[in-house]
Scaffold this motif. Structure first.
Motif, PDB file in Angstrom:
ATOM      1  N   HIS A 103       0.833  -1.202   0.000  1.00  0.00           N
ATOM      2  CA  HIS A 103       0.000   0.000   0.000  1.00  0.00           C
ATOM      3  C   HIS A 103       0.866   1.250   0.000  1.00  0.00           C
ATOM      4  O   HIS A 103       2.074   1.188   0.182  1.00  0.00           O
ATOM      5  N   HIS A 147      -1.678  -2.140   7.595  1.00  0.00           N
ATOM      6  CA  HIS A 147      -2.562  -3.003   6.813  1.00  0.00           C
ATOM      7  C   HIS A 147      -2.201  -4.463   7.123  1.00  0.00           C
ATOM      8  O   HIS A 147      -1.066  -4.878   6.904  1.00  0.00           O
ATOM      9  N   HIS A 191      -5.079   0.647   9.904  1.00  0.00           N
ATOM     10  CA  HIS A 191      -5.937   1.283   8.899  1.00  0.00           C
ATOM     11  C   HIS A 191      -6.858   0.252   8.238  1.00  0.00           C
ATOM     12  O   HIS A 191      -8.009   0.549   7.938  1.00  0.00           O
ATOM     13  N   ALA A 192      -6.339  -0.949   7.986  1.00  0.00           N
ATOM     14  CA  ALA A 192      -7.120  -1.971   7.287  1.00  0.00           C
ATOM     15  C   ALA A 192      -6.813  -3.351   7.851  1.00  0.00           C
ATOM     16  O   ALA A 192      -5.655  -3.662   8.145  1.00  0.00           O
ATOM     17  N   SER A 199      -5.649 -11.303  -0.619  1.00  0.00           N
ATOM     18  CA  SER A 199      -6.386 -10.086  -0.274  1.00  0.00           C
ATOM     19  C   SER A 199      -6.640  -9.286  -1.546  1.00  0.00           C
ATOM     20  O   SER A 199      -5.872  -9.389  -2.514  1.00  0.00           O
ATOM     21  N   CYS A 259      -5.168  -3.015  -3.406  1.00  0.00           N
ATOM     22  CA  CYS A 259      -5.423  -1.713  -2.810  1.00  0.00           C
ATOM     23  C   CYS A 259      -5.638  -0.670  -3.898  1.00  0.00           C
ATOM     24  O   CYS A 259      -4.896  -0.618  -4.869  1.00  0.00           O
TER      25      CYS A 259
END
Length: 110
Positions: free
Chosen positions: A29, A38, A73-74, A96, A99
């Motif tokens: 990210h 993250h 944040h995530a 995942s 982003c």
């Protein structure tokens, strides 16, 4: 203590999982090098037997609520019972999503 380690310790204590991975995905990210913002959690535990997806995610979020409020944040969650894990994924956790935040978004498409 590293945030990743804190998350691992809290989840191990709360759920006694048969499989746990806490993966720092921050480098994927738009964040400074070495960030811990993250994460992806893959957790397999009998504690999820009889629970639907949303209650599982709420249970995990409750355990790491302090980190979510202050540092993370995530958080991508992949929550399984042992039978689900062995049936669908065995040793390969799911990927995942990509982003699209920060400078990685094509501003013209917004």
């Amino acid at each position: 203590m590293m945030i990743q380690t804190v998350i691992e310790q809290k989840l191990l204590s709360a759920f006694d999982p048969v499989h746990l991975e806490v993966i720092n995905e921050s480098s994927n990210h738009n964040v400074p090098a070495g960030s811990e913002s993250h994460f992806k959690v893959v957790i397999v535990t009998p504690a999820f037997d009889g629970m639907r997806l949303l209650p599982r995610h709420r249970a995990v979020n409750a355990v790491v609520a302090e980190e979510l409020a202050e540092k993370i944040h995530a958080l991508a969650l992949h929550t399984y019972t042992p039978s689900e894990w062995y049936e669908y994924y065995a040793e390969k956790p799911p990927a995942s999503p990509k982003c699209l935040g920060g400078s990685k978004v094509d501003k013209a498409t917004i």
